[in-house]
Design an enzyme around this catalytic site. Structure first.
Site, PDB file in Angstrom:
ATOM      1  N   GLU A 302       0.815  -1.201   0.000  1.00 39.90           N
ATOM      2  CA  GLU A 302       0.000   0.000   0.000  1.00 39.90           C
ATOM      3  C   GLU A 302       0.856   1.262   0.000  1.00 39.90           C
ATOM      4  O   GLU A 302       0.897   2.012   0.974  1.00 39.90           O
ATOM      5  CB  GLU A 302      -0.933  -0.030   1.217  1.00 39.90           C
ATOM      6  CG  GLU A 302      -1.932  -1.164   1.137  1.00 39.90           C
ATOM      7  CD  GLU A 302      -2.478  -1.638   2.474  1.00 39.90           C
ATOM      8  OE1 GLU A 302      -3.305  -2.558   2.459  1.00 39.90           O
ATOM      9  OE2 GLU A 302      -2.053  -1.105   3.525  1.00 39.90           O
ATOM     10  N   GLY A 304       2.040   5.050  -0.858  1.00 38.06           N
ATOM     11  CA  GLY A 304       1.419   6.347  -1.126  1.00 38.06           C
ATOM     12  C   GLY A 304       2.468   7.359  -1.530  1.00 38.06           C
ATOM     13  O   GLY A 304       2.587   7.753  -2.686  1.00 38.06           O
ATOM     14  N   ARG A 340       4.456  20.098   5.818  1.00 40.79           N
ATOM     15  CA  ARG A 340       5.503  19.172   6.235  1.00 40.79           C
ATOM     16  C   ARG A 340       6.718  19.843   6.875  1.00 40.79           C
ATOM     17  O   ARG A 340       7.213  19.360   7.893  1.00 40.79           O
ATOM     18  CB  ARG A 340       5.958  18.296   5.056  1.00 40.79           C
ATOM     19  CG  ARG A 340       4.870  17.358   4.537  1.00 40.79           C
ATOM     20  CD  ARG A 340       5.416  16.340   3.548  1.00 40.79           C
ATOM     21  NE  ARG A 340       6.263  15.368   4.225  1.00 40.79           N
ATOM     22  CZ  ARG A 340       7.567  15.363   4.197  1.00 40.79           C
ATOM     23  NH1 ARG A 340       8.232  16.263   3.485  1.00 40.79           N
ATOM     24  NH2 ARG A 340       8.258  14.452   4.850  1.00 40.79           N
ATOM     25  N   CYS A 372       1.140  34.018  10.031  1.00 42.53           N
ATOM     26  CA  CYS A 372       1.615  34.627  11.282  1.00 42.53           C
ATOM     27  C   CYS A 372       2.077  33.577  12.278  1.00 42.53           C
ATOM     28  O   CYS A 372       1.530  33.431  13.385  1.00 42.53           O
ATOM     29  CB  CYS A 372       0.527  35.508  11.877  1.00 42.53           C
ATOM     30  SG  CYS A 372       0.168  36.955  10.883  1.00 42.53           S
ATOM     31  N   TYR A 401       1.219  14.177   0.754  1.00 41.57           N
ATOM     32  CA  TYR A 401       1.047  14.876   2.026  1.00 41.57           C
ATOM     33  C   TYR A 401       1.294  16.370   1.875  1.00 41.57           C
ATOM     34  O   TYR A 401       1.872  17.026   2.732  1.00 41.57           O
ATOM     35  CB  TYR A 401       1.932  14.258   3.109  1.00 41.57           C
ATOM     36  CG  TYR A 401       1.690  12.784   3.242  1.00 41.57           C
ATOM     37  CD1 TYR A 401       0.518  12.316   3.814  1.00 41.57           C
ATOM     38  CD2 TYR A 401       2.590  11.851   2.724  1.00 41.57           C
ATOM     39  CE1 TYR A 401       0.258  10.954   3.888  1.00 41.57           C
ATOM     40  CE2 TYR A 401       2.325  10.484   2.803  1.00 41.57           C
ATOM     41  CZ  TYR A 401       1.164  10.051   3.388  1.00 41.57           C
ATOM     42  OH  TYR A 401       0.890   8.702   3.461  1.00 41.57           O
TER      43      TYR A 401
END
Length: 449
Positions: A302, A304, A340, A372, A401
């Site tokens: 699986e 990604g 990230r 900010c 992501y």
């Protein structure tokens, strides 16, 4: 005609790869001496001019190439394996459609991802539903769609699936996810296979839970699942240790007369964002073959990030440069777009898009966004050319992501998404408007003017 990479400057810091090294390691990128940075055959500057910034841009060719490479590695190892793309990495329908056309199924963790996978053309017979907190509504949809497999993560969830499936006159195909207590040596926030992590059942408890699952109505037990973390780059030792435990468990279940028809190996294979030595898919296939190959069972993986990460860039425009003693390059992209770096201290390559800027002298700069928060920083002390207002930069390896973790913090609309395929490009998700941003808010009657 592409500009020779030898014409690009080196990095000021010995710790960072040069522009030439960054581009050479990413086959979808090249430099045109006039148009500047290209993704496949399309100028990123052209996309920015047409669509605006910030904008996510994905390479269909990269998605296809990486999926084919992964499949070839599994077949080369002699494995009977299926690939199920982890939709959480990037749930854009166009991205999922490209992978579905290449034969990939999907791994989903929510009703929304299941609906997205189906809308992208992925058949229910190729969908796996994972996740530690599936709701009754999630499970009702999974059962109604008759998806291939539900990965149950607790004894409590198994009871829930049994009761629900029985009430609906359905039979759920269920794998039991186990936690092998193996350290994947990745970031603490994305490791999922240690005893203190919330995922799966303790592997020592698995035989009793699996036996209970086999005795319950409404459930067809079909195997064991495992996923030990994301962005794993520290070799195959953690995979081998985890899969060896998985193999021992399968043998114990078989010895007890319990049915096991497949093994779900999870995902997690890392990519080189900076200069990491990331394992090749052949190494993962070899680890699966060496530890699970003699069981004679089909396996599932699986991935990604490994598929989608290198396929995407985030193109942003420079708002301004500021600072006399410390240079700040302020972009119109921010941590609400690409989280990230703020969340994981993650490193992303940053390339100027303009041809002249790509060959200009470099000096240190902090590359930041306008939000900010001090954490709204993409890079510190990064070697960058002079970037006057209006200049464009591309943040690399942002296909996984990135958009899926975006938010509207500081009331910033979500960025547009674009798919490039050879010389073509198309908007595959419109930029959110300010009207869209406010449309679902309501003032209660007592506050209305």
């Amino acid at each position: 005609m592409a500009l020779p990479l030898t014409a690009l400057p080196g990095a000021d810091s010995v710790d960072d790869p040069s522009y030439a090294e960054l581009i050479a390691a990413r086959p979808s990128l090249s430099v045109d001496p006039v148009a500047g940075l290209m993704l496949e055959e399309v100028s990123l500057a052209r996309i920015a001019a047409v669509v605006g910034t910030p904008v996510w841009v994905y390479s269909a060719g990269t998605l296809r190439r990486r999926l084919a490479s992964l499949r070839a590695a599994l077949e080369g190892a002699g494995l009977n394996a299926t690939i199920h793309y982890a939709m959480k990495a990037n749930d854009n329908l166009a991205v999922a459609r490209v992978l579905a056309a290449g034969g990939a199924g999907a791994d989903v963790v929510s009703e929304g991802e299941l609906r997205a996978a189906r809308a992208a053309g992925i058949p229910a017979s190729a969908i796996v539903f994972s996740g530690v907190g599936k709701t009754e509504r999630d499970l009702r949809l999974a059962l109604a769609e008759d998806i291939f497999q539900i990965n149950a993560e607790s004894a409590e969830e198994i009871e829930m699936i049994s009761a629900l499936a029985s009430s609906l006159g359905r039979v759920a195909r269920v794998c039991l996810r186990v936690n092998p207590d193996v350290d994947a040596r990745t970031h603490a926030k994305i490791t999922t296979g240690k005893a203190e992590n919330k995922f799966g059942v303790a592997i020592g408890d698995a035989p009793a839970i699996y036996a209970r699952m086999a005795a319950l109505p409404g459930i067809e037990p079909i195997g064991i699942a495992m996923h030990i973390g994301s962005q794993i780059t520290a070799g195959m030792s953690a995979y081998r240790a985890a899969y060896a435990k998985l193999a021992d468990l399968v043998r114990a279940l078989r010895a007890a007369g319990l049915p096991v028809s497949r093994v779900d190996c999870g995902g997690g294979l890392g990519i080189p964002y900076r200069d990491e030595i990331a394992p090749l898919p052949e190494a993962l296939a070899g680890a699966i073959k060496a530890t699970l190959g003699d069981l004679g069972l089909p396996v599932m993986i699986e991935p990604g990030r490994w598929l989608a990460g290198p396929a995407g860039v985030l193109v942003a425009q420079v708002i301004l440069q500021k600072g006399a003693t410390r240079r700040f390059v302020v972009l119109d992209a921010a941590m609400n777009d690409l989280l990230r770096p703020a969340m994981y201290d993650a490193w992303h390559g940053i390339l100027p898009v303009g041809a002249a800027a790509l060959t200009a002298p470099l000096s240190p700069a902090d590359v930041v966004g306008p939000v900010c928060e001090t954490g709204d920083t993409f890079a510190r002390g990064r070697a960058m050319p002079a970037l006057p207002p209006g200049s464009l930069v591309a943040l690399l390896d942002a296909g996984a992501y990135g958009a899926t973790m975006s938010s509207t913090y500081n009331a910033r609309p979500l960025a547009a998404e674009v798919l490039v395929d050879g010389a073509r490009f198309a908007v595959v998700r419109d930029r959110q408007s300010y009207e869209d941003l406010l449309a679902r808010q309501r003032l209660p009657a007592w506050l209305s003017p």
